[in-house]
Design an enzyme around this catalytic site. Structure first.
Site, mmCIF file in Angstrom:
data_model
loop_
_atom_site.group_PDB
_atom_site.id
_atom_site.type_symbol
_atom_site.label_atom_id
_atom_site.label_comp_id
_atom_site.label_asym_id
_atom_site.label_seq_id
_atom_site.Cartn_x
_atom_site.Cartn_y
_atom_site.Cartn_z
ATOM 1 N N HIS A 38 19.017 -43.958 -40.112
ATOM 2 C CA HIS A 38 19.247 -43.250 -38.853
ATOM 3 C C HIS A 38 19.708 -41.814 -39.038
ATOM 4 O O HIS A 38 20.124 -41.190 -38.061
ATOM 5 C CB HIS A 38 20.294 -43.992 -38.017
ATOM 6 C CG HIS A 38 19.789 -45.232 -37.358
ATOM 7 N ND1 HIS A 38 19.057 -45.224 -36.194
ATOM 8 C CD2 HIS A 38 19.898 -46.538 -37.713
ATOM 9 C CE1 HIS A 38 18.750 -46.465 -35.853
ATOM 10 N NE2 HIS A 38 19.246 -47.278 -36.752
ATOM 11 N N LYS A 97 15.168 -41.737 -22.019
ATOM 12 C CA LYS A 97 15.773 -42.171 -20.749
ATOM 13 C C LYS A 97 15.571 -41.114 -19.670
ATOM 14 O O LYS A 97 15.299 -41.443 -18.508
ATOM 15 C CB LYS A 97 17.268 -42.448 -20.963
ATOM 16 C CG LYS A 97 17.536 -43.639 -21.862
ATOM 17 C CD LYS A 97 18.958 -43.646 -22.400
ATOM 18 C CE LYS A 97 19.087 -44.638 -23.546
ATOM 19 N NZ LYS A 97 20.302 -44.448 -24.341
ATOM 20 N N LYS A 138 24.133 -31.329 -32.646
ATOM 21 C CA LYS A 138 23.588 -31.588 -31.303
ATOM 22 C C LYS A 138 23.535 -30.294 -30.482
ATOM 23 O O LYS A 138 22.852 -30.221 -29.475
ATOM 24 C CB LYS A 138 24.449 -32.609 -30.567
ATOM 25 C CG LYS A 138 24.661 -33.937 -31.286
ATOM 26 C CD LYS A 138 23.523 -34.884 -31.117
ATOM 27 C CE LYS A 138 23.854 -36.277 -31.636
ATOM 28 N NZ LYS A 138 22.712 -37.201 -31.558
ATOM 29 N N THR A 160 17.340 -41.134 -28.134
ATOM 30 C CA THR A 160 16.780 -41.989 -27.081
ATOM 31 C C THR A 160 17.157 -41.454 -25.699
ATOM 32 O O THR A 160 16.552 -41.852 -24.712
ATOM 33 C CB THR A 160 17.261 -43.447 -27.211
ATOM 34 O OG1 THR A 160 18.690 -43.486 -27.268
ATOM 35 C CG2 THR A 160 16.679 -44.106 -28.452
ATOM 36 N N LYS A 193 25.635 -36.651 -24.790
ATOM 37 C CA LYS A 193 25.509 -37.246 -26.120
ATOM 38 C C LYS A 193 26.784 -36.928 -26.905
ATOM 39 O O LYS A 193 27.613 -36.139 -26.464
ATOM 40 C CB LYS A 193 24.274 -36.721 -26.862
ATOM 41 C CG LYS A 193 24.162 -35.207 -26.902
ATOM 42 C CD LYS A 193 22.840 -34.771 -27.521
ATOM 43 C CE LYS A 193 21.681 -34.945 -26.560
ATOM 44 N NZ LYS A 193 20.674 -35.883 -27.002
ATOM 45 N N ARG A 194 26.916 -37.562 -28.048
ATOM 46 C CA ARG A 194 28.087 -37.321 -28.891
ATOM 47 C C ARG A 194 28.252 -35.821 -29.165
ATOM 48 O O ARG A 194 27.268 -35.112 -29.388
ATOM 49 C CB ARG A 194 27.886 -38.087 -30.216
ATOM 50 C CG ARG A 194 28.982 -37.962 -31.226
ATOM 51 C CD ARG A 194 28.801 -39.038 -32.300
ATOM 52 N NE ARG A 194 27.461 -39.043 -32.861
ATOM 53 C CZ ARG A 194 27.096 -38.434 -33.995
ATOM 54 N NH1 ARG A 194 28.006 -37.762 -34.682
ATOM 55 N NH2 ARG A 194 25.871 -38.518 -34.458
#
Length: 793
Positions: free
Chosen positions: A340, A640, A536, A636, A530-531
């Site tokens: 991952h 969504k 990110k 993901t 998100k985290r």
């Protein structure tokens, strides 16, 4: 209510009603559960054991009712006795069994495997406390305990008869068996019992109910009787409490020795119990162990369960008396490994001293695996010592065990979770292993379950879609293609727009109710949930917001936009927590700027989780998927957002690439450098300061961190963030900022063309069928696990 909850109509609280409703729904699942499990034995199916330290389930009540096909019946029944089904759902806590994408993916796989009718068992830990509850105090993240099990979990079934001993510490002893073969004992150990708690997993309207089995640590002895009799009660139960800490908290902080030790204990604890359970179930077949790979497939969800490889070897050699090669052949055929992460710093390693102290026999086996791998690699000519060092399971210089290398060597399949990710694994991160094991590496692009992420999260849109194309899309998401012809229908577009607006209103009402902040549902909802992590790039988003703020105070008019952030920062991750403070400071400055009213707003959603996501994705117009190209494995959240009619602004990273290929590049806003260009920039000597100095708007935004209104308002030093941007920009914010700002302006103009935006939204949903986790799990089943749904009479 009367016999299970022990309340009557006069004393029952809403929580009591919720509990009674859960027991009622659970009753509907029981016969199906028994029939499903009996059929697996009767038919003799191969079983899949999915090992994951996280299962981010979300609330179960409405999801289970949905999959049972009982939404209207239950809603009507509750209304008749004076209750609202959706209000009762709010009594349920999000299950604190996961942290982020890894656990959410595992939850989607549970749903899809049951819907496909596969003999699939999820295995993990029954954490009493989740990662933490996030509160925002004066703009800063504060962590509080997530005691999600405070009132118990009515969905779980305790299994006190399913109890396995798990050993730690001790030492190894060499001996010769009766045939003169060398054998090893693991002796003088400390034992903790693993007790099973089962949660039923309902397939979508197919009468299949699978199992998520979670392990809780139970002391193997209640207390030291001698200490108790001496009057020292506290010390008498100390060992019991220490043992049971293993399953208390998800992911303890690992910056202390005890924290690291507990994390490794957790990994081995649930792995050992699971493999014992697997062997117990296999024994019922009456077959010899050489047939184990024909009866069981074990999938490692990331490296956290990789200690399962030496554990199965230990069980086969020490307990079952198999020789190394026979045990290794079985092990390799049983295991598959899902990677991952591409980031080198995120690849899990453990100090050999830790493993030696906690699991001495396993370190011996890992050393043997390492030795045999080194010999296999060194057979090439000329001997490449550097290659041997890169591939070794044990890094001898740093005294570390590389868990990813261990997982690759001990598995017959290694998969990435998006095409780009899998190619980077083969061509870069694990290129040497790809050469050594041709055919072992493969891709399985992630997916999401449409039951939770469209049917449950967005019921109005679900009904509109079904009215247009029928309901077969619920289990065959590719049938959404039939929607595409409706994109040209003005009446259909108007219905689509009204649903999006209602979803935005639902979200803004929730924010006003729980957080006291009024957001404009008429603005573009631009969300990044998100985290919180540098790769990110929430920071890139924040810098863009600052440029919008500057344009507004300079007198420009912009397309109305509400930027919503959500996500947790690891408690010890200083920069991530400072980014949260920065976002909240920007929000405060903008909210106090009269010129910004009606044009720009920013909101940080505290304690983001599955339930928040179910509210926010249906409300999203523009979804931020802006990680540095070559760093995100898949994502993901992008799927969504698209499934709920949101459009993506993003880099060519992770699954964004495949989403663009599927939905059409006209329906996604792509910016920034590619993974190859980022690599070239890093090699050629990247100077972030030069990028900033060359663009006045960028320089002004960055300067705001140290000397502008935002810096003064924050009453905190954002200098560390400025230093990262200008001196150590590992994730290339400055390199991509100009391109990002330009594409954001393109997205703003596109949003103002309402009819064109709606066409894009409908078309994106119509073409998103590929990203169902049903497709993903089907690929795992046929290409890795070798399983198929059993034929039931």
């Amino acid at each position: 209510m009367t016999y299970s909850v022990a309340r009557d109509e006069y004393t029952a609280t809403d929580y009591d009603v919720y509990q009674a409703l859960v027991y009622s729904v659970r009753d509907q699942m029981m016969d199906r559960w028994f029939r499903t499990q009996r059929s697996y034995y009767d038919i003799g199916v191969k079983r899949v054991y999915y090992l994951s330290l996280e299962f981010l389930l979300g609330r179960a009540l409405l999801n289970n009712i949905l999959n049972l096909g009982g939404e209207s019946a239950y809603a009507r029944a509750m209304e008749e006795i004076g209750y609202d089904l959706h209000i009762l759902e709010e009594q349920e806590s999000d299950a604190g069994l996961g942290n982020g994408g890894l656990g959410r993916l595992a939850a989607c796989f549970l749903d899809s495997a049951a819907t496909l009718g596969l003999a699939f068992y999820g295995y993990g830990i029954r954490y009493e406390y989740g990662i933490f509850r996030q509160r925002i105090v004066e703009g800063y993240q504060q962590e509080a305990p997530d005691n999600w099990m405070r009132y118990g979990n009515p969905w779980e079934i305790p299994r006190p008869d399913v109890l396995f001993p798990v050993r730690f510490y001790g030492r190894t002893r060499r001996y010769e068996d009766e045939t003169g073969h060398e054998r090893w004992d693991w002796i003088e150990t400390q034992t903790v019992d693993a007790m099973a708690y089962d949660i039923p997993v309902v397939g979508f309207r197919n009468d299949v109910v699978n199992t998520l089995r979670l392990w809780a640590a139970k002391s193997s002895r209640e207390f030291d009787l001698e200490k108790f009799n001496a009057g020292d009660y506290v010390r008498a139960v100390e060992d019991k409490n220490q043992s049971e800490n293993i399953s208390k908290v998800l992911y303890p902080p690992d910056d202390q020795y005890a924290g690291k030790e507990l994390r490794l204990k957790q990994q081995y604890f649930f792995v050992s119990a699971t493999l014992q359970d697997m062997i117990r179930r296999f024994r019922k077949s009456g077959k010899s162990l050489e047939h184990l790979p024909d009866e069981a497939a074990v999938q490692l969800n990331d490296t956290h369960p990789a200690i399962a490889i030496p554990e199965l070897m230990r069980m086969l050699m020490d307990d079952e008396r198999l020789e190394w090669q026979e045990a290794w052949d079985i092990t390799e055929r049983v295991f598959g490994y899902t990677n991952h992460t591409i980031l080198a710093e995120a690849l899990e390693v453990w100090e050999t001293d830790f493993i030696a102290a906690l699991l001495p026999r396993h370190l011996q086996i890992i050393e043997e695996i390492d030795l045999r791998l080194r010999k296999a690699v060194a057979t090439g000519s000329p001997l490449d010592e550097e290659k041997v060092r890169r591939m070794a399971v044990i890094d001898e210089e740093r005294h570390l065990v590389r868990m990813a290398n261990l997982a690759i060597v001990g598995s017959h399949s290694v998969n990435g979770v998006a095409k780009l990710h899998s190619e980077i694994l083969k061509q870069s991160v694990f290129h040497d292993f790809h050469e050594l094991f041709p055919g072992r590496f493969n891709n399985k692009t992630n997916g999401i379950t449409p039951r939770r992420w469209l049917m449950k999260a967005n019921p109005d849109l679900c009904r509109l879609i079904t009215s247009a194309i029928g309901d077969r899309w619920c289990t065959d998401l590719d049938r959404l293609r039939d929607l595409e012809t409706h994109a040209g229908d003005p009446a259909f577009r108007e219905s689509w727009a009204k649903i999006k607006q209602a979803n935005k209103r639902r979200f803004t009402d929730s924010v006003a109710r729980y957080h006291g902040v009024e957001l404009d549902p008429g603005a573009m909802f631009d969300t990044q949930i998100k985290r919180i992590h540098e790769y990110k790039r929430q920071l890139l988003n924040a810098l863009h917001v600052i440029t919008l703020y500057h344009r507004i105070v300079d007198g420009e008019t912009i397309a109305p936009r509400t930027v919503v952030f959500g996500g947790k920062a690891a408690p010890a991750y200083f920069i991530a927590k400072l980014i949260i403070k920065l976002i909240n400071t920007i929000a405060e400055v903008i909210r106090n700027e009269p010129k910004a009213r009606g044009q720009l707003d920013v909101f940080f959603l505290p304690n983001y989780g599955v339930t928040c996501a179910e509210l926010l994705y249906p409300a999203t117009d523009l979804s931020e998927q802006i990680s540095t190209a070559g760093t995100e494995a898949s994502g993901t959240g992008n799927m969504k957002a698209v499934l709920n009619g949101g459009l993506i602004i993003g880099t060519l990273d992770g699954a964004n690439i495949e989403i663009g290929e599927q939905i059409g590049w006209d329906n996604i806003f792509i910016f920034g450098r590619t993974a190859e260009e980022i690599g070239e920039l890093a090699r050629s000597g990247y100077d972030p300061l030069e990028c900033v100095e060359s663009t006045p708007a960028m320089k002004r935004a960055v300067d705001e961190l140290t000397g502008g209104v935002i810096a003064r308002k924050g009453e905190a030093s954002f200098q560390p963030i400025a230093d990262i941007l200008l001196r150590d920009d590992r994730y290339f914010h400055c390199a991509d900022l100009a391109s990002y700002v330009e594409m954001q302006e393109t997205a703003s103009r596109a949003f103002l063309d309402r009819e064109a935006w709606l066409r894009r939204s409908i078309t994106s949903v119509a073409r998103s069928g590929h990203f169902s986790s049903d497709r993903t799990v089907s690929e795992y089943a046929s290409e890795i696990w070798g399983v198929a749904p059993p034929k039931r009479s």
